[in-house]
Write an enzyme that holds these catalytic residues in place. Structure first.
Site, short mmCIF file in Angstrom:
data_model
loop_
_atom_site.label_atom_id
_atom_site.label_comp_id
_atom_site.label_asym_id
_atom_site.label_seq_id
_atom_site.Cartn_x
_atom_site.Cartn_y
_atom_site.Cartn_z
CG HIS A 108 -2.25 0.88 1.31
ND1 HIS A 108 -2.56 1.71 0.28
CD2 HIS A 108 -2.95 1.17 2.30
CE1 HIS A 108 -3.43 2.43 0.71
NE2 HIS A 108 -3.70 2.12 1.90
CG HIS B 204 -4.44 0.37 -8.44
ND1 HIS B 204 -5.68 0.37 -8.20
CD2 HIS B 204 -3.88 1.50 -7.58
CE1 HIS B 204 -5.99 1.14 -7.20
NE2 HIS B 204 -4.81 1.89 -6.93
CG ASP C 10 2.75 4.45 -4.17
OD1 ASP C 10 2.78 5.66 -3.43
OD2 ASP C 10 2.11 3.63 -3.81
N1 COA Z 1 5.02 -6.32 -10.15
C1 COA Z 1 5.39 -7.70 -10.66
N2 COA Z 1 4.12 -8.48 -10.79
C2 COA Z 1 2.90 -8.10 -10.47
C3 COA Z 1 2.76 -6.75 -9.97
C4 COA Z 1 4.11 -5.97 -9.83
N3 COA Z 1 4.10 -4.73 -9.17
N4 COA Z 1 1.52 -6.54 -9.45
C5 COA Z 1 0.68 -7.50 -9.88
N5 COA Z 1 1.56 -8.53 -10.48
C6 COA Z 1 1.14 -9.68 -10.89
C7 COA Z 1 0.54 -10.19 -9.91
O1 COA Z 1 1.49 -11.29 -9.24
C8 COA Z 1 -0.18 -11.51 -10.58
O2 COA Z 1 0.49 -12.38 -11.29
P1 COA Z 1 -0.08 -13.89 -11.10
O3 COA Z 1 -1.44 -13.80 -11.98
O4 COA Z 1 0.88 -14.47 -11.98
O5 COA Z 1 -0.19 -14.46 -9.89
C9 COA Z 1 -0.89 -10.51 -11.63
O6 COA Z 1 0.10 -9.40 -11.68
C10 COA Z 1 -2.11 -9.99 -11.36
O7 COA Z 1 -2.01 -8.94 -10.09
P2 COA Z 1 -3.20 -8.78 -9.15
O8 COA Z 1 -3.51 -10.24 -8.26
O9 COA Z 1 -4.50 -8.46 -9.92
O10 COA Z 1 -2.85 -7.69 -8.04
P3 COA Z 1 -3.73 -7.29 -6.81
O11 COA Z 1 -4.84 -6.61 -7.24
O12 COA Z 1 -3.80 -8.66 -5.90
O13 COA Z 1 -2.59 -6.51 -6.05
C11 COA Z 1 -1.18 -4.83 -5.92
C12 COA Z 1 -2.52 -5.17 -6.33
C13 COA Z 1 -1.00 -3.12 -5.89
C14 COA Z 1 -1.04 -5.06 -4.44
C15 COA Z 1 -0.03 -5.14 -6.62
O14 COA Z 1 -0.24 -4.94 -7.89
C16 COA Z 1 1.21 -5.02 -6.07
O15 COA Z 1 1.90 -5.66 -5.14
N6 COA Z 1 1.92 -3.89 -6.59
C17 COA Z 1 3.19 -3.27 -6.23
C18 COA Z 1 3.15 -2.68 -4.96
C19 COA Z 1 2.64 -1.27 -5.14
O16 COA Z 1 3.21 -0.86 -5.72
N7 COA Z 1 1.63 -0.81 -4.52
C20 COA Z 1 1.01 0.25 -4.29
C21 COA Z 1 -0.45 0.36 -4.89
S1 COA Z 1 -1.17 1.76 -5.13
#
Ligand code: COA
Length: 380
Positions: A227, A266, A317
Site C-alpha cells: 500500500h 493496482h 507511487d
Molecule cells: N510486479 C510484478 N508483478 C505484479 C505486480 C508488480 N508490481 N503487480 C501485480 N503483479 C502480478 C501478480 O503477481 C499477478 O500475477 P499472477 O497472476 O501470476 O499471480 C498478476 O500481476 C495480477 O495481479 P493482481 O492479483 O491483480 O494484483 P492485486 O490486485 O492482488 O494487487 C497490488 C495489487 C497493488 C498489491 C500489486 O499490484 C502490487 O503488489 N504492486 C506493487 C506494490 C505497489 O506498487 N503498491 C502500491 C499500490 S497503489
C-alpha cells in the site's frame, strides 16, 4: 440461530471486486473524482486546502473559507501539545533511527489521549478533530525529523500546508515550482475510495470507536509495502537497478523469483492509474536540464519493460517517489507525506461512516481441521 452462510462461490480473495459500502466522497468509475470533481483539473489547479475542504465539507471553499481553513490547519500545526512533543523527544533519544511512520502512529495515538473536543455537536466535533489532525500530523512528522536529528523543533511556517511542510522537511524555502508539484502530490494522495487504509479506518469507526483510533489504525495499514510503503520501495528498486543497461536483467530476475516491482499494478486500475499519468509528465518537467533526468530515463525503460513483459502500468507511487527524490526529500518521509495527505480522505470517510453506520463485520470461509474431541493435557 446464526445467519445463513452464502455459498462458497461468493468468497472473494482479498475482497477483490466486492462492493463493501457506499460513499459520496470519491468515485473511480471511468475517471477518478473527488465529490464529483475530476482529478485532472484538481491536480493542475487546486491547492491541498481546496481538496481537503472539499473532502471534509462536501463543497469547494470560497476564497474566504479557504483562507480560514488554511489558518485553522496552520494553527493546529503550531499548537502541537507539549506533552506529545516531549514524549517524541524521549522516543527520539531512545531510538533515533525509528521510522517516521512509527512516530506518526504513536503521535496520533497520543493526541487521541490529550485532545479535548470543544466544539458543540458530534459532527462539528468530528470536523474539528479532522481539521486539527491535518495540521498536527504534518507537525508531528516535521518535529520527529528535528528531534531524531538532535535539533530543536523548528517553527511552523505561516503558509498553506504544502509549502510549509516542504520547507520544514527540507529546511529551506522551496521555489514556487517545487511547492506547486509537492502540493499536486498531496492532492493526488488525498483520497482514493475504499483502499486498504481507508477501509481500515471505516472498520474501526464502525465499531463506535473514535477518530484518533481510526486514524492510528489507518496509518498502520498504509505502512505496508503493498500500500503506502510502496513509494519508499520504488526508490530502493531504482537505486538497486542503478543504470539503464541493468534494468532488463534486474526485472527478469524479479519476475523469475516472483517478486513484485514496486510502483506497478493496482487492484482497481488495470489499464493504468490516471494519477501516475498526471504526475509522471510533471516530474519530467521538474527535472528538465538537471542530473535528475538520468533517473527519469531509467524510469522510462522500467515502465516500457513492465508493460511489454507483464502488461502492468505504473501507479501513483511510481512518479511520486521520483518527485520527492528530486525535491531532495529523504526516502523515510515518502510514506509519511502520504499519511499527511490521506488524513483528509481518512477523516472524511470516518465522518461519513459514523453518519450512516452499520458495524463492518464480514464472514469467513472455514478451512481448518474437521471437528475433533478435546483432549486433557495428559493425553496429548
Ligand atoms: N510486479 C510484478 N508483478 C505484479 C505486480 C508488480 N508490481 N503487480 C501485480 N503483479 C502480478 C501478480 O503477481 C499477478 O500475477 P499472477 O497472476 O501470476 O499471480 C498478476 O500481476 C495480477 O495481479 P493482481 O492479483 O491483480 O494484483 P492485486 O490486485 O492482488 O494487487 C497490488 C495489487 C497493488 C498489491 C500489486 O499490484 C502490487 O503488489 N504492486 C506493487 C506494490 C505497489 O506498487 N503498491 C502500491 C499500490 S497503489
Amino acid at each position: 440461530m446464526s445467519a445463513p452462510v452464502p455459498p462458497a462461490s461468493d468468497f472473494a480473495r482479498g475482497l477483490a471486486g466486492v462492493v463493501a459500502g457506499r460513499t459520496a466522497i470519491c468515485s473511480l468509475d471511468g475517471d477518478l473524482r473527488y465529490r464529483g470533481y475530476a482529478i485532472g483539473p484538481l491536480a493542475e489547479a487546486a491547492d491541498f486546502e481546496d481538496v481537503a475542504f472539499l473532502l471534509l465539507h462536501g463543497e469547494l471553499p470560497t476564497a474566504a473559507e479557504r483562507g480560514a481553513f488554511a489558518g485553522r490547519i496552520a494553527a493546529a500545526a503550531r499548537d502541537l501539545d507539549p506533552a506529545v512533543v516531549e514524549a517524541l523527544r524521549l522516543l527520539a533519544a531512545r531510538a533515533p533511527g525509528a521510522a517516521p511512520m512509527d512516530a506518526l502512529r504513536t503521535g496520533v495515538s497520543m493526541l487521541g489521549q490529550v485532545e479535548l473536543d470543544l466544539l458543540p455537536g458530534p459532527r462539528a466535533a468530528l470536523l474539528g478533530q479532522a481539521e486539527r489532525l491535518l495540521g498536527q500530523v504534518a507537525a508531528i512528522l516535521a518535529a520527529w525529523l528535528d528531534l531524531s536529528a538532535g535539533r530543536p523543533v523548528g517553527a511552523w511556517p505561516d503558509r498553506p500546508l504544502a509549502g510549509a511542510l516542504l520547507e520544514r522537511l527540507t529546511c529551506r524555502r522551496p521555489t514556487v515550482e517545487e511547492e506547486a508539484i509537492f502540493g499536486t502530490t498531496l492532492v493526488l494522495y488525498a483520497e482514493h475510495e475504499f483502499n486498504a487504509s481507508t477501509f481500515t479506518a471505516r472498520t474501526v469507526a464502525s465499531t463506535g470507536s473514535d477518530m484518533h483510533s481510526s486514524v492510528v489504525a489507518a496509518i498502520g495499514a498504509l505502512k505496508g509495502p503493498l500500500h503506502g510503503g510502496a513509494n519508499e520501495q520504488v526508490l530502493e528498486n531504482l537505486a538497486a537497478i542503478g543504470s539503464i543497461d541493468r534494468a532488463i536483467p534486474w526485472l527478469e530476475e524479479r519476475f523469475a523469483t516472483r517478486q513484485v516491482v514496486m510502483g506497478f499494478g493496482h487492484r482497481v486500475y488495470k489499464d493504468g492509474d490516471v494519477r501516475a499519468r498526471l504526475l509522471g509528465g510533471m516530474c519530467r518537467r521538474l527535472v528538465a536540464g538537471t542530473p535528475g533526468e538520468a533517473l527519469e530515463d531509467l524510469a522510462d525503460t522500467v515502465e516500457r519493460t513492465m508493460l511489454e513483459r507483464k502488461g502492468l502500468r505504473p501507479n501513483l507511487d511510481w512518479p511520486a517517489a521520483r518527485v520527492y527524490h528530486a525535491l531532495g526529500l529523504p526516502m523515510s518521509v515518502f510514506t509519511p507525506i502520504f499519511v499527511v495527505a490521506r488524513t483528509a480522505g481518512w477523516t472524511a470517510h470516518v465522518i461519513e461512516q459514523i453518519g450512516d453506520n452499520r458495524i463492518i463485520r464480514p464472514l469467513s470461509q472455514y478451512c481448518g481441521p474437521a471437528p475433533r474431541e478435546w483432549k486433557p493435557v495428559a493425553e496429548r
